[in-house]
Write an enzyme that holds these catalytic residues in place. Structure first.
Site, PDB file in Angstrom:
ATOM      1  N   HIS A 208       0.800  -1.226   0.000  1.00 29.36           N
ATOM      2  CA  HIS A 208       0.000   0.000   0.000  1.00 29.36           C
ATOM      3  C   HIS A 208       0.836   1.281   0.000  1.00 29.36           C
ATOM      4  O   HIS A 208       0.296   2.367  -0.140  1.00 29.36           O
ATOM      5  CB  HIS A 208      -0.954   0.028   1.203  1.00 29.36           C
TER       6      HIS A 208
HETATM    7  C1  UD1 Z   1      -2.389   5.568   5.313  1.00 21.12           C
HETATM    8  C2  UD1 Z   1      -1.152   6.179   5.987  1.00 21.12           C
HETATM    9  C3  UD1 Z   1      -0.060   5.148   6.124  1.00 21.12           C
HETATM   10  C4  UD1 Z   1      -0.584   3.877   6.779  1.00 21.12           C
HETATM   11  C5  UD1 Z   1      -1.800   3.398   6.005  1.00 21.12           C
HETATM   12  C6  UD1 Z   1      -2.407   2.143   6.582  1.00 21.12           C
HETATM   13  C7  UD1 Z   1      -0.774   8.556   5.511  1.00 21.12           C
HETATM   14  C8  UD1 Z   1       0.052   9.534   4.754  1.00 21.12           C
HETATM   15  N1  UD1 Z   1      -0.592   7.272   5.175  1.00 21.12           N
HETATM   16  O1  UD1 Z   1      -2.037   5.225   3.987  1.00 21.12           O
HETATM   17  O2  UD1 Z   1       0.966   5.671   6.942  1.00 21.12           O
HETATM   18  O3  UD1 Z   1       0.431   2.899   6.768  1.00 21.12           O
HETATM   19  O4  UD1 Z   1      -2.792   4.421   6.027  1.00 21.12           O
HETATM   20  O5  UD1 Z   1      -3.361   1.603   5.698  1.00 21.12           O
HETATM   21  O6  UD1 Z   1      -1.531   8.945   6.372  1.00 21.12           O
HETATM   22  N2  UD1 Z   1      -9.233   4.647   0.372  1.00 21.12           N
HETATM   23  C9  UD1 Z   1     -10.455   4.057   0.227  1.00 21.12           C
HETATM   24  N3  UD1 Z   1     -11.127   3.716   1.346  1.00 21.12           N
HETATM   25  C10 UD1 Z   1     -10.645   3.938   2.596  1.00 21.12           C
HETATM   26  C11 UD1 Z   1      -9.403   4.542   2.726  1.00 21.12           C
HETATM   27  C12 UD1 Z   1      -8.696   4.892   1.614  1.00 21.12           C
HETATM   28  O7  UD1 Z   1     -10.938   3.840  -0.874  1.00 21.12           O
HETATM   29  O8  UD1 Z   1     -11.322   3.576   3.579  1.00 21.12           O
HETATM   30  C13 UD1 Z   1      -8.448   4.967  -0.837  1.00 21.12           C
HETATM   31  C14 UD1 Z   1      -8.666   6.345  -1.348  1.00 21.12           C
HETATM   32  O9  UD1 Z   1      -8.638   6.276  -2.725  1.00 21.12           O
HETATM   33  C15 UD1 Z   1      -7.439   7.097  -0.865  1.00 21.12           C
HETATM   34  C16 UD1 Z   1      -6.368   6.024  -0.870  1.00 21.12           C
HETATM   35  O10 UD1 Z   1      -7.067   4.817  -0.536  1.00 21.12           O
HETATM   36  O11 UD1 Z   1      -7.127   8.175  -1.663  1.00 21.12           O
HETATM   37  C17 UD1 Z   1      -5.246   6.227   0.091  1.00 21.12           C
HETATM   38  O12 UD1 Z   1      -5.737   6.434   1.409  1.00 21.12           O
HETATM   39  P1  UD1 Z   1      -4.902   7.346   2.446  1.00 21.12           P
HETATM   40  O13 UD1 Z   1      -5.654   7.404   3.713  1.00 21.12           O
HETATM   41  O14 UD1 Z   1      -4.528   8.632   1.789  1.00 21.12           O
HETATM   42  O15 UD1 Z   1      -3.525   6.612   2.644  1.00 21.12           O
HETATM   43  P2  UD1 Z   1      -3.165   5.074   2.867  1.00 21.12           P
HETATM   44  O16 UD1 Z   1      -2.499   4.607   1.635  1.00 21.12           O
HETATM   45  O17 UD1 Z   1      -4.312   4.287   3.398  1.00 21.12           O
END
Ligand code: UD1
Length: 363
Positions: A208
């Site tokens: 991820h």
């Molecule tokens: C985040 C944390 C990372 C942690 C990880 C655990 C930051 C910068 N990164 O990364 O440190 O290791 O969480 O999983 O805070 N999305 C969904 N549904 C959700 C959540 C996210 O569809 O419930 C998708 C969205 O398209 C979003 C993308 O995932 O843009 C990334 O989510 P984001 O919360 O920005 O970062 P993670 O990659 O989850």
């Protein structure tokens, strides 16, 4: 109204934070008036609610519903919404967890209001400022009054940045949570059957990190390597990874390989069950590196550095995206098999953290 117990607010928003919170909340709620606020960074049921249900985490008092967005957008919106809440509730201390945007947003908001911040999992460093998590960690540590360090290395990292005051070597909440659930983790028969794999005959893969999955070339390279690995591979898809596999047109090519099983994100216990029964784990997650070695499963980390250097002597290896290193480790594992579970002397971090907070607030 006069409070009899100190008022603590925990701000959580993303999957790994729910896990650490689950380990702490029992001890903390006995001695404090503990309220949980959800930033809403993770919002899909499988990324959030599932953890609260399975780990019986007390109900969230308020969800700030920030959702996804750019780093600045997410951080700013959490700050604006959290500030309103802090002004209304005036807690004695705010607890933040790990290294996400939720963590840094919570710490900055509280610190600016002169509310003390406690940081769970302080002092970890990858020494790579191009990782958003590293910026979040460094900022949060420098804003915190209490810094709960899981390992001696994390204490040393803080010392080298001039932080000594408020540092508590608390031990590892994630290890405590595993210990609390060992009996349930061992029961994996139905789960293995559901995914069509046999104990110690498959790989568990998670991906991820932005550095791996937002970059088309790197993600394509990973897909390429997976296609050639002679193992059944269980691959729970983080939403970010799923989105990018689709966006780069890589999902179809992955689906053509019947040894790669794309599945939904797993619950906490199912993830640990699949780690414990795997031949090896391939991951770019921080938490999974620890969980693998704690459970005696070899780990191949698809990065060039780790925040958990102590795992490297205990069955974790940094393989980057080198097909040669991955294949050579997997073939040596065919001979050597599993690793000794990494046992750490972990008193009860949840009690150590709670008692340190009580002492701090008594001044
Ligand atoms: C985040 C944390 C990372 C942690 C990880 C655990 C930051 C910068 N990164 O990364 O440190 O290791 O969480 O999983 O805070 N999305 C969904 N549904 C959700 C959540 C996210 O569809 O419930 C998708 C969205 O398209 C979003 C993308 O995932 O843009 C990334 O989510 P984001 O919360 O920005 O970062 P993670 O990659 O989850």
């Amino acid at each position: 109204m006069r409070r009899t117990k100190p008022h603590i607010i925990s701000l959580v928003g993303a999957r790994p934070q729910f896990i650490k919170l689950a380990a702490l909340t029992g001890a903390l709620s006995k001695k404090t008036d503990h309220v949980i606020i959800h930033a809403g960074q993770h919002y899909d049921r499988v990324m959030s609610e599932v953890f609260f249900d399975e780990l019986a985490i007390p109900e969230v008092a308020l969800n700030l519903a920030v959702g996804s967005g750019s780093h600045a957008n997410m951080t700013a919106h959490i700050m604006m919404r959290f500030e309103r809440l802090l002004l209304e509730k005036c807690p004695d201390l705010v607890l933040v967890y790990g290294d996400t945007n939720t963590t840094v947003a919570g710490a900055l908001t509280a610190a600016k209001l002169n509310i003390p911040v406690g940081h769970i999992e302080a002092g970890l460093r990858s020494f790579r400022r191009d990782m958003p998590e590293e910026i979040n960690r460094v900022m949060t540590d420098h804003l915190s009054s209490l810094l709960f360090c899981p390992t001696p290395v994390s204490v040393k990292n803080l010392r080298e940045e001039g932080i000594g005051k408020g540092v508590v070597r608390s031990g590892d909440l994630m290890y405590e949570l595993i210990d609390n659930h060992r009996g349930r983790i061992a029961k994996a028969v139905t789960l293995l059957k559901r995914h069509g794999v046999r104990r110690h005959e498959y790989l568990l893969l998670t991906l991820h990190r932005a550095g791996n999955v937002d970059d088309e070339k790197r993600l394509a390279k990973i897909v390429d390597i997976l296609a050639r690995l002679p193992y059944q591979i269980i691959f729970p898809l983080h939403p970010r990874t799923r989105k990018n596999l689709n966006r780069f047109g890589l999902r179809k090519s992955l689906e053509q390989h019947s040894h790669v099983h794309l599945i939904e994100p797993l619950s906490y216990l199912d993830n640990l069950r699949l780690i414990a029964a795997a031949s090896a784990v391939l991951t770019d997650s921080g938490g999974m590196q620890k969980e693998s070695v704690f459970l005696g499963t070899p780990c191949l980390t698809l990065r060039d550095e780790t925040e958990w250097p102590e795992t490297l002597k205990r069955g974790n290896q940094l393989v980057g995206l080198s097909e040669r290193k991955i294949k050579s480790r997997l073939s040596s594992l065919k001979r050597t098999g599993r690793v000794m579970p990494f046992k750490i002397r972990n008193l009860t971090p949840s009690n150590i953290i709670t008692d340190s907070i009580m002492r701090f607030l008594k001044g």
